[in-house]
Each structure stands twice: as C-alpha cells, then as structure tokens.
Design an enzyme around this catalytic site. Structure first.
Site, PDB file in Angstrom:
ATOM      1  N   ARG A  74       0.864  -1.180   0.000  1.00  0.00           N
ATOM      2  CA  ARG A  74       0.000   0.000   0.000  1.00  0.00           C
ATOM      3  C   ARG A  74       0.900   1.229   0.000  1.00  0.00           C
ATOM      4  O   ARG A  74       1.715   1.394   0.908  1.00  0.00           O
ATOM      5  CB  ARG A  74      -0.904  -0.020   1.241  1.00  0.00           C
ATOM      6  CG  ARG A  74      -1.710   1.231   1.401  1.00  0.00           C
ATOM      7  CD  ARG A  74      -2.623   1.240   2.636  1.00  0.00           C
ATOM      8  NE  ARG A  74      -3.156   2.582   2.735  1.00  0.00           N
ATOM      9  CZ  ARG A  74      -3.110   3.350   3.823  1.00  0.00           C
ATOM     10  NH1 ARG A  74      -2.625   2.894   4.958  1.00  0.00           N
ATOM     11  NH2 ARG A  74      -3.572   4.587   3.785  1.00  0.00           N
ATOM     12  N   HIS A 118      -2.561  10.947   1.088  1.00  0.00           N
ATOM     13  CA  HIS A 118      -1.973  10.717   2.414  1.00  0.00           C
ATOM     14  C   HIS A 118      -1.311  12.024   2.852  1.00  0.00           C
ATOM     15  O   HIS A 118      -0.097  12.120   2.973  1.00  0.00           O
ATOM     16  CB  HIS A 118      -0.982   9.550   2.357  1.00  0.00           C
ATOM     17  CG  HIS A 118      -0.718   8.898   3.690  1.00  0.00           C
ATOM     18  ND1 HIS A 118      -0.839   7.540   3.908  1.00  0.00           N
ATOM     19  CD2 HIS A 118      -0.333   9.417   4.880  1.00  0.00           C
ATOM     20  CE1 HIS A 118      -0.542   7.257   5.165  1.00  0.00           C
ATOM     21  NE2 HIS A 118      -0.219   8.376   5.779  1.00  0.00           N
ATOM     22  N   GLU A 163      -6.840   8.465   6.779  1.00  0.00           N
ATOM     23  CA  GLU A 163      -7.173   9.083   8.053  1.00  0.00           C
ATOM     24  C   GLU A 163      -7.716  10.505   7.946  1.00  0.00           C
ATOM     25  O   GLU A 163      -7.059  11.465   8.367  1.00  0.00           O
ATOM     26  CB  GLU A 163      -5.948   9.092   8.982  1.00  0.00           C
ATOM     27  CG  GLU A 163      -5.455   7.710   9.323  1.00  0.00           C
ATOM     28  CD  GLU A 163      -4.396   7.715  10.419  1.00  0.00           C
ATOM     29  OE1 GLU A 163      -3.975   8.800  10.844  1.00  0.00           O
ATOM     30  OE2 GLU A 163      -3.997   6.628  10.842  1.00  0.00           O
ATOM     31  N   ASN A 301      -6.816   1.989  10.350  1.00  0.00           N
ATOM     32  CA  ASN A 301      -5.454   2.038  10.895  1.00  0.00           C
ATOM     33  C   ASN A 301      -5.570   1.900  12.407  1.00  0.00           C
ATOM     34  O   ASN A 301      -6.285   2.681  13.038  1.00  0.00           O
ATOM     35  CB  ASN A 301      -4.782   3.382  10.570  1.00  0.00           C
ATOM     36  CG  ASN A 301      -4.618   3.600   9.068  1.00  0.00           C
ATOM     37  OD1 ASN A 301      -4.858   2.692   8.276  1.00  0.00           O
ATOM     38  ND2 ASN A 301      -4.203   4.795   8.681  1.00  0.00           N
ATOM     39  N   TYR A 303      -3.558   1.512  16.125  1.00  0.00           N
ATOM     40  CA  TYR A 303      -2.291   1.609  16.865  1.00  0.00           C
ATOM     41  C   TYR A 303      -2.538   1.517  18.364  1.00  0.00           C
ATOM     42  O   TYR A 303      -2.365   0.483  18.975  1.00  0.00           O
ATOM     43  CB  TYR A 303      -1.599   2.937  16.546  1.00  0.00           C
ATOM     44  CG  TYR A 303      -1.042   3.016  15.143  1.00  0.00           C
ATOM     45  CD1 TYR A 303       0.237   2.580  14.869  1.00  0.00           C
ATOM     46  CD2 TYR A 303      -1.792   3.538  14.091  1.00  0.00           C
ATOM     47  CE1 TYR A 303       0.778   2.646  13.583  1.00  0.00           C
ATOM     48  CE2 TYR A 303      -1.272   3.607  12.807  1.00  0.00           C
ATOM     49  CZ  TYR A 303       0.003   3.168  12.557  1.00  0.00           C
ATOM     50  OH  TYR A 303       0.526   3.237  11.297  1.00  0.00           O
ATOM     51  N   GLU A 358      -3.147  -0.089   8.410  1.00  0.00           N
ATOM     52  CA  GLU A 358      -1.862   0.220   9.059  1.00  0.00           C
ATOM     53  C   GLU A 358      -1.877  -0.337  10.469  1.00  0.00           C
ATOM     54  O   GLU A 358      -2.908  -0.267  11.153  1.00  0.00           O
ATOM     55  CB  GLU A 358      -1.639   1.732   9.212  1.00  0.00           C
ATOM     56  CG  GLU A 358      -1.267   2.447   7.960  1.00  0.00           C
ATOM     57  CD  GLU A 358      -1.079   3.954   8.202  1.00  0.00           C
ATOM     58  OE1 GLU A 358      -0.733   4.362   9.328  1.00  0.00           O
ATOM     59  OE2 GLU A 358      -1.296   4.700   7.231  1.00  0.00           O
TER      60      GLU A 358
HETATM   61  C1  BGC Z   1      -0.364   7.619   9.603  1.00  0.00           C
HETATM   62  C2  BGC Z   1       1.071   7.370   9.175  1.00  0.00           C
HETATM   63  C3  BGC Z   1       1.970   7.551  10.385  1.00  0.00           C
HETATM   64  C4  BGC Z   1       1.606   6.506  11.416  1.00  0.00           C
HETATM   65  C5  BGC Z   1       2.469   6.551  12.672  1.00  0.00           C
HETATM   66  C6  BGC Z   1      -0.721   6.935  10.896  1.00  0.00           C
HETATM   67  O1  BGC Z   1      -1.581   7.752  11.609  1.00  0.00           O
HETATM   68  O2  BGC Z   1      -1.242   7.223   8.584  1.00  0.00           O
HETATM   69  O3  BGC Z   1       1.387   8.249   8.154  1.00  0.00           O
HETATM   70  O4  BGC Z   1       3.322   7.497  10.064  1.00  0.00           O
HETATM   71  O5  BGC Z   1       0.282   6.714  11.820  1.00  0.00           O
HETATM   72  O6  BGC Z   1       2.295   7.764  13.331  1.00  0.00           O
END
Ligand code: BGC
Length: 459
Positions: A74, A118, A163, A301, A303, A358
């Site tokens: 991607r 992006h 995002e 995405n 995290y 992501e």
């Molecule tokens: C974004 C990326 C970023 C990653 C880590 C995501 O929110 O899409 O561009 O590098 O988080 O912060």
C-alpha cells in the site's frame, strides 16, 4: 485455524514519508514541503526533501518486498508529482515513476494498493483555501480521474483518503501538522464536510474512468475502544463510547462516526448533530447521497486505543494506564485487544469487509555491534496484535488483509526522522537499508500463514 491462504499480507508507506526527491523531475510543492521549512514545527527541523530516497531506490525496495514475501504494497501517490499545481498541467515524469513502480511490483507478484491522499495537499490549492474551499471536491475528483485513467488497467484496489480524522484534527484543529492551522469550529466542520464530499466524488470518478472493475475503500482512524474485560456491560460501554461524539468540537478530529457514518450510512451521527449542530455548514440531502457511495471495503489504521469500562454508578469510563504500562518509543500505549474489538465493532456497525490498513510500532532501533538491527519489541508487538486479529478472523468477521506500518523507517511527520516505524532500517546518512529482525520474522510469518512452510508433525 489461522488467517487462511487468501489473507493479504502487506506493508504500507506514504509518498511524503518515503519518496524524497521533493524538488525533482517536475514535482510541485505540497503543504508538508512548506510547513517543514518553518522553524520550530518539526523535530530537529527535519524535512521530507530527501527522506529514504525511495524515488530513486524503488527498484531495490521492491526487491526487498519480494524477498519478504509481501502479497501487497500500500503506497500513496503524491498529488503534486502528477499535478504540480494540483489541477491542470500533468507532469508525465510523475506518472512514469508510478508506472514503473506498479509494473515492478506486479512482475514480482505484489499487488499494488493505491492511496490517493496521504496528507500532502498541493500548496497551490492550499493557497486557494485548500480543504476549506468547496472547489476541492472537483479538484480531488479531477485528480482521481487521472489516477483511474493512468493506473487502473493494472491496479484494482484504492483507498481514497488516509485518516481523514487525523489530518483534520492534527492539521486544522490542533495545528501540529501541516498546514499548521487552528481554525474556528465552523471552519473545521466545513473542512470535514468538504473532505467527505471529495471522497464521494473521487469514488465516482475512479469507477467512471476505471478500465476494469476496481475495489475502493477509505483508510480511517479515530478513537477505537475496547472493553476492560469481556463482561457484557463493559463490551456495551466500549461499543457506545467508540461510536459516540466527544463534547468538545475539536474532538471531531478523532471521532469515528463523524466520518464513517456519512461515508457508510449516508448521514451524520445523531449525537454529533446535537453536540455540533450550531457549527455545521449548510448541507443538503444531495450532499449526503454524494458522500455515501457504495464501497467494497473499510480500511482501519489501528495503533493505540482506549480501554473502557462501566463504573459502579453506570458511567462509561476510560481506564487509567497503570504505572509502567507498556508503551512504544513515541509513548503510545500497547493495547493489542483493540485489534479484536475495534475490527469487530466496525464490522457490526458498517458491515463491510475490513483491511487493517496500518498497524505498527516505533522502537529505539539501532545498528548493533554485529551490524544488525535487533528489535524484539516490534516482533512482540506484532505477535500480540496479530493474535488478536486472528481472533476476529476466527469469529467469522471478513478481515481481508493486514498492512504493516511501515515497510521502511521514514519521515514521521512532526517527529521528523526521530521515530522509526519500519521493518527495514534506513541509515539516513547513506540511505542504506538493513533488515531488522522483525522483517525476517514477518517474512517467516507470511510464509507460514500462506502454507509455504510445512511443519514436520513428527517432531
Ligand atoms: C499515519 C502514518 C503515520 C503513522 C504513525 C498513521 O496515523 O497514517 O502516516 O506514520 O500513523 O504515526
């Protein structure tokens, strides 16, 4: 049961974060080129001008992907590499670059997944109001048309936006990212509305000009929630919290439903309308229809997310992190359960197949005395998050694929080059690429899950 042989194992990057060559071969400036040049905005004054030099090293990078066994890559197209001013004149050199990349990927058996936007808005368009100007809907649709015309003979998967929550929140409400604005709430909601309309118009343009059937989605983020325990009341509390709008209008920039409800359901969320109604621009039913185009998948995405519980008085609460809670190098809490619950909640509400577009971690990676980069923390993180994703798959939720963020260490926006998210280490002095232990681990994981490594059952 595992992920299944059809599961798409990939890795992701974004143009501004890896390409470099910011002033080469006709590329026009975008908002990050300009923002990064302002003193004090970015850690260490770092700029994306050279970055990992992927623009010149793409062939080597595709070799790495092939060697890793990736099934998909991607990446985002740099709008100003193709249209230096955002509209009008096309830069053939930019088209050539992506054509070569796509051809090389496909020759290596790697499926290209294109992200249209992006975060690198053409500076020329920013000067005309950028996302605040409703003309952006046509600008973005015009750009999408070119992408469909140039690449859709080979590329079948597209994300319109990366995002939307993130770039509105960080770029326009909090001022931490380009273009570094803190607009009034009214303008913030106008920007969000224009972004949604631009998404819808791009979907239409992509489909209209595509040379074969294509699949389209959007890569979202936002406040994903998960329950503190599997107790029913905590699960319900987490679900409710995840799909509710924050009181503060600036919270819109992290709100799942403010963007996802219009995109997938065709209306703004009711609680959000109550809280933010007075700031909203005038909009019509036709707008909402234009936003809510049929899509093929949802990208999310994931995290660091929120652990939620219901307290004894029936209030929905966010659990505090205990002292010493595991965090990444950039201080993000490690919360793998969000992978299971977030994906499940999203599917239950919106009903589309999901891609984890992501997921990854920044670690304090260094080249060790043995010349290698040992990153057990990243392997542990990915194992934990993927185990949770596997639970979702085993629950029968259609998760189509997973994109590790990121293939390479890269330009981490306001943190410059200080945070390393890559599976591959980049020595920014020489641009040399070094496989981290996690890259070898991911290669193995892909091979095992795809059935290319057989275990000796007798052992
Ligand atoms: C974004 C990326 C970023 C990653 C880590 C995501 O929110 O899409 O561009 O590098 O988080 O912060």
């Amino acid at each position: 049961m595992g992920f299944g042989k059809e599961f798409i194992w990939g890795a992701a990057t974004a143009a501004c974060q890896v390409e470099g060559a910011a002033k080469e071969e006709g590329k026009g400036p975008h908002i990050w080129d300009i923002f990064a040049a302002h003193k004090g905005k970015i850690f260490g004054g770092h700029t994306p001008e050279y970055s990992t030099d992927h623009y010149h090293r793409w062939k080597d990078d595709v070799m790495i992907m092939k060697e890793m066994g990736l099934r998909a890559y991607r990446f985002s197209i740099s709008w100003t590499r193709i249209l230096p001013d955002g509209t009008g004149r096309i830069n053939q050199k930019g088209i050539d670059f992506y054509n070569h990349l796509i051809d090389e990927l496909m020759a290596g058996g790697i499926e290209p997944y294109i992200t249209l936007y992006h975060w690198d808005l053409p500076y020329a368009l920013h000067l005309q109001g950028g996302w605040s100007n409703r003309k952006v809907v046509d600008w973005f649709a015009g750009y999408a048309k070119i992408i469909a015309e140039c690449f859709s003979d080979r590329v079948t998967h597209y994300f319109t936006l990366n995002e939307p929550q993130g770039f509105v929140g960080l770029g326009y409400l909090l001022g931490m990212h380009a273009p570094g604005q803190q607009v009034a709430p009214e303008e913030g909601f106008q920007i969000a509305h224009n972004i949604l309309l631009a998404h819808g118009a791009a979907v239409k343009a992509l489909r209209e000009y595509a040379k074969q059937p294509i699949q389209i989605g959007v890569a979202s983020c936002g406040d994903v929630c998960f329950p503190d325990s599997d107790k029913k009341e905590n699960v319900e509390a987490a679900r409710e919290k995840m799909f509710s709008a924050a009181e503060d209008p600036r919270g819109m920039g992290n709100c799942v439903t403010w963007f996802a409800d219009p995109i997938y359901l065709g209306h703004y969320p009711e609680d959000g309308l109550k809280k933010y109604g007075k700031y909203l621009p005038h909009y019509t039913d036709m707008d909402m229809e234009a936003i809510c185009q049929p899509l093929d998948f949802m990208g999310q995405n994931i995290y660091q997310e929120n652990r939620i519980y219901l307290d004894k008085d029936g209030n929905i609460k966010k659990a505090d992190l205990y002292e010493g809670f595991p965090t990444t190098a950039c201080g993000w809490p490690v919360t793998p359960e969000c992978m299971y619950w977030g994906t499940k909640f999203l599917f239950e509400r919106y009903g589309l197949p999901v891609y984890i577009s992501e997921n990854g971690i920044s670690c304090h990676d260094v080249i060790s005395l043995d010349g290698r980069v040992h990153d057990p923390g990243r392997i542990d993180y990915m194992e934990r998050y993927l185990a949770q994703l596997q639970r979702t798959v085993e629950d029968g939720i259609p998760v189509r694929g997973y994109f590790a963020w990121s293939l390479l260490d890269n330009y981490e926006w306001a943190s410059g080059y200080s945070q390393r998210f890559g599976l591959i280490y980049v020595d920014y002095r020489t641009k040399e690429r070094i496989w981290k232990d996690s890259a070898f681990w991911y290669k193995d994981k892909i091979a095992k899950e795809s059935g290319e490594i057989c275990y000796d059952q007798s052992v």
